[in-house]
Motif scaffolding. Sequence first.
Motif, PDB file in Angstrom:
ATOM      1  N   GLU A  34       0.859  -1.175   0.000  1.00  0.00           N
ATOM      2  CA  GLU A  34       0.000   0.000   0.000  1.00  0.00           C
ATOM      3  C   GLU A  34       0.897   1.227   0.000  1.00  0.00           C
ATOM      4  N   ALA A  35       0.444   2.278  -0.641  1.00  0.00           N
ATOM      5  CA  ALA A  35       1.246   3.487  -0.764  1.00  0.00           C
ATOM      6  C   ALA A  35       1.636   4.033   0.601  1.00  0.00           C
ATOM      7  N   GLY A  36       2.854   4.545   0.682  1.00  0.00           N
ATOM      8  CA  GLY A  36       3.293   5.153   1.930  1.00  0.00           C
ATOM      9  C   GLY A  36       2.643   6.511   2.108  1.00  0.00           C
ATOM     10  N   ALA A  37       2.344   6.847   3.325  1.00  0.00           N
ATOM     11  CA  ALA A  37       1.757   8.148   3.615  1.00  0.00           C
ATOM     12  C   ALA A  37       2.815   9.229   3.431  1.00  0.00           C
ATOM     13  N   MET A  38       2.349  10.450   3.185  1.00  0.00           N
ATOM     14  CA  MET A  38       3.292  11.553   3.096  1.00  0.00           C
ATOM     15  C   MET A  38       3.964  11.705   4.451  1.00  0.00           C
ATOM     16  N   SER A  39       5.090  12.351   4.487  1.00  0.00           N
ATOM     17  CA  SER A  39       5.801  12.511   5.751  1.00  0.00           C
ATOM     18  C   SER A  39       4.914  13.235   6.756  1.00  0.00           C
ATOM     19  N   TYR A  40       5.158  12.990   8.013  1.00  0.00           N
ATOM     20  CA  TYR A  40       4.378  13.610   9.082  1.00  0.00           C
ATOM     21  C   TYR A  40       4.417  15.126   8.960  1.00  0.00           C
ATOM     22  N   SER A  41       5.612  15.698   8.734  1.00  0.00           N
ATOM     23  CA  SER A  41       5.735  17.161   8.677  1.00  0.00           C
ATOM     24  C   SER A  41       5.005  17.738   7.472  1.00  0.00           C
ATOM     25  N   LYS A  42       5.082  17.056   6.325  1.00  0.00           N
ATOM     26  CA  LYS A  42       4.366  17.553   5.151  1.00  0.00           C
ATOM     27  C   LYS A  42       2.857  17.460   5.370  1.00  0.00           C
ATOM     28  N   ALA A  43       2.394  16.354   5.978  1.00  0.00           N
ATOM     29  CA  ALA A  43       0.965  16.213   6.271  1.00  0.00           C
ATOM     30  C   ALA A  43       0.513  17.341   7.197  1.00  0.00           C
ATOM     31  N   GLN A  44       1.327  17.664   8.209  1.00  0.00           N
ATOM     32  CA  GLN A  44       0.970  18.751   9.121  1.00  0.00           C
ATOM     33  C   GLN A  44       0.926  20.091   8.398  1.00  0.00           C
ATOM     34  N   ASP A  45       1.829  20.296   7.439  1.00  0.00           N
ATOM     35  CA  ASP A  45       1.821  21.525   6.641  1.00  0.00           C
ATOM     36  C   ASP A  45       0.554  21.607   5.792  1.00  0.00           C
ATOM     37  N   VAL A  46       0.192  20.496   5.140  1.00  0.00           N
ATOM     38  CA  VAL A  46      -1.014  20.457   4.317  1.00  0.00           C
ATOM     39  C   VAL A  46      -2.242  20.766   5.175  1.00  0.00           C
ATOM     40  N   ILE A  47      -2.299  20.170   6.357  1.00  0.00           N
ATOM     41  CA  ILE A  47      -3.438  20.396   7.249  1.00  0.00           C
ATOM     42  C   ILE A  47      -3.470  21.842   7.735  1.00  0.00           C
ATOM     43  N   ALA A  48      -2.326  22.390   8.098  1.00  0.00           N
ATOM     44  CA  ALA A  48      -2.273  23.793   8.541  1.00  0.00           C
ATOM     45  C   ALA A  48      -2.736  24.725   7.430  1.00  0.00           C
ATOM     46  N   THR A  49      -2.287  24.458   6.208  1.00  0.00           N
ATOM     47  CA  THR A  49      -2.716  25.276   5.076  1.00  0.00           C
ATOM     48  C   THR A  49      -4.224  25.158   4.879  1.00  0.00           C
ATOM     49  N   SER A  50      -4.742  23.936   4.925  1.00  0.00           N
ATOM     50  CA  SER A  50      -6.184  23.762   4.727  1.00  0.00           C
ATOM     51  C   SER A  50      -6.971  24.472   5.823  1.00  0.00           C
ATOM     52  N   LYS A  51      -6.481  24.414   7.066  1.00  0.00           N
ATOM     53  CA  LYS A  51      -7.170  25.092   8.177  1.00  0.00           C
ATOM     54  C   LYS A  51      -7.115  26.608   8.050  1.00  0.00           C
ATOM     55  N   SER A  52      -6.100  27.117   7.360  1.00  0.00           N
ATOM     56  CA  SER A  52      -6.003  28.577   7.188  1.00  0.00           C
ATOM     57  C   SER A  52      -7.162  29.121   6.355  1.00  0.00           C
ATOM     58  N   TYR A  53      -7.878  28.242   5.662  1.00  0.00           N
ATOM     59  CA  TYR A  53      -9.028  28.654   4.848  1.00  0.00           C
ATOM     60  C   TYR A  53     -10.368  28.439   5.559  1.00  0.00           C
ATOM     61  N   MET A  54     -10.337  28.064   6.844  1.00  0.00           N
ATOM     62  CA  MET A  54     -11.577  27.818   7.586  1.00  0.00           C
ATOM     63  C   MET A  54     -12.538  28.996   7.414  1.00  0.00           C
ATOM     64  N   GLY A  55     -13.783  28.648   7.099  1.00  0.00           N
ATOM     65  CA  GLY A  55     -14.815  29.674   6.949  1.00  0.00           C
ATOM     66  C   GLY A  55     -14.886  30.314   5.574  1.00  0.00           C
ATOM     67  N   THR A  56     -13.900  30.046   4.703  1.00  0.00           N
ATOM     68  CA  THR A  56     -13.970  30.607   3.350  1.00  0.00           C
ATOM     69  C   THR A  56     -15.254  30.112   2.709  1.00  0.00           C
ATOM     70  N   PRO A  57     -16.051  31.022   2.129  1.00  0.00           N
ATOM     71  CA  PRO A  57     -17.369  30.632   1.598  1.00  0.00           C
ATOM     72  C   PRO A  57     -17.308  29.590   0.483  1.00  0.00           C
ATOM     73  N   TYR A  58     -18.394  28.830   0.401  1.00  0.00           N
ATOM     74  CA  TYR A  58     -18.569  27.818  -0.633  1.00  0.00           C
ATOM     75  C   TYR A  58     -19.258  28.449  -1.840  1.00  0.00           C
ATOM     76  N   LYS A  59     -18.798  28.088  -3.035  1.00  0.00           N
ATOM     77  CA  LYS A  59     -19.484  28.461  -4.272  1.00  0.00           C
ATOM     78  C   LYS A  59     -19.240  27.353  -5.282  1.00  0.00           C
ATOM     79  N   PHE A  60     -20.311  26.695  -5.710  1.00  0.00           N
ATOM     80  CA  PHE A  60     -20.173  25.626  -6.696  1.00  0.00           C
ATOM     81  C   PHE A  60     -19.520  26.179  -7.956  1.00  0.00           C
ATOM     82  N   GLY A  61     -18.554  25.424  -8.507  1.00  0.00           N
ATOM     83  CA  GLY A  61     -17.867  25.832  -9.731  1.00  0.00           C
ATOM     84  C   GLY A  61     -16.851  26.929  -9.517  1.00  0.00           C
ATOM     85  N   ALA A  62     -16.406  27.128  -8.282  1.00  0.00           N
ATOM     86  CA  ALA A  62     -15.423  28.171  -7.985  1.00  0.00           C
ATOM     87  C   ALA A  62     -14.208  28.019  -8.896  1.00  0.00           C
ATOM     88  N   LYS A  63     -13.715  29.146  -9.338  1.00  0.00           N
ATOM     89  CA  LYS A  63     -12.597  29.176 -10.277  1.00  0.00           C
ATOM     90  C   LYS A  63     -11.298  28.759  -9.586  1.00  0.00           C
TER      91      LYS A  63
END
Length: 160
Positions: A34-63
């Motif tokens: 099975e594929a190896g998971a991304m490194s712990y630090s990279k996963a934490q970076d991805v999660i931190a980046t995704s959390k930085s967008y918390m509350g950003t509005p939803y719009k179907f078909g967003a550019k």
Amino acid sequence: MMQPFKQLLSRKVVAVSLSAALLMTGTLAIPAPEAGAMSYSKAQDVIATSKSYMGTPYKFGAKLGQTKVFDCSSFVWTVFNQYGKKLPRTSKEMSKVGTYVSKANLKPGDLVFFYSPIHHVGIYIGNGKVIHTYGAPGVTISDMTKGWWKNNYTTARRVM
């Protein structure tokens, strides 16, 4: 004296057989892990980046390429694009890239998909939680172990 010769001959036969298998097929018939998971630090970076967008509005078909509004796949696309991972535009297309991951083997940073047929994607952040966007409140975190999210989970892919 005869026994060591037989062992040596046996090893050479195995080596020749494996070499022939590789030469003729280009691969050995060994199941891929099975594929190896991304490194712990990279996963934490991805999660931190995704959390930085918390509350950003939803719009179907967003550019793609803007961050004022997101739909589910433009959100995932935007986060992973910041780490050099190019993903397709739609959740259905995203569900075909990377490597399948069973629900029991999810790691932070894996993509998780919902509905059948697939038309929702989010990023697994660990502890049964997914960050994604749909309707109000925009980018949010949901518990995949309960209710609608548990009942409509479809599959997961590891893309990094």
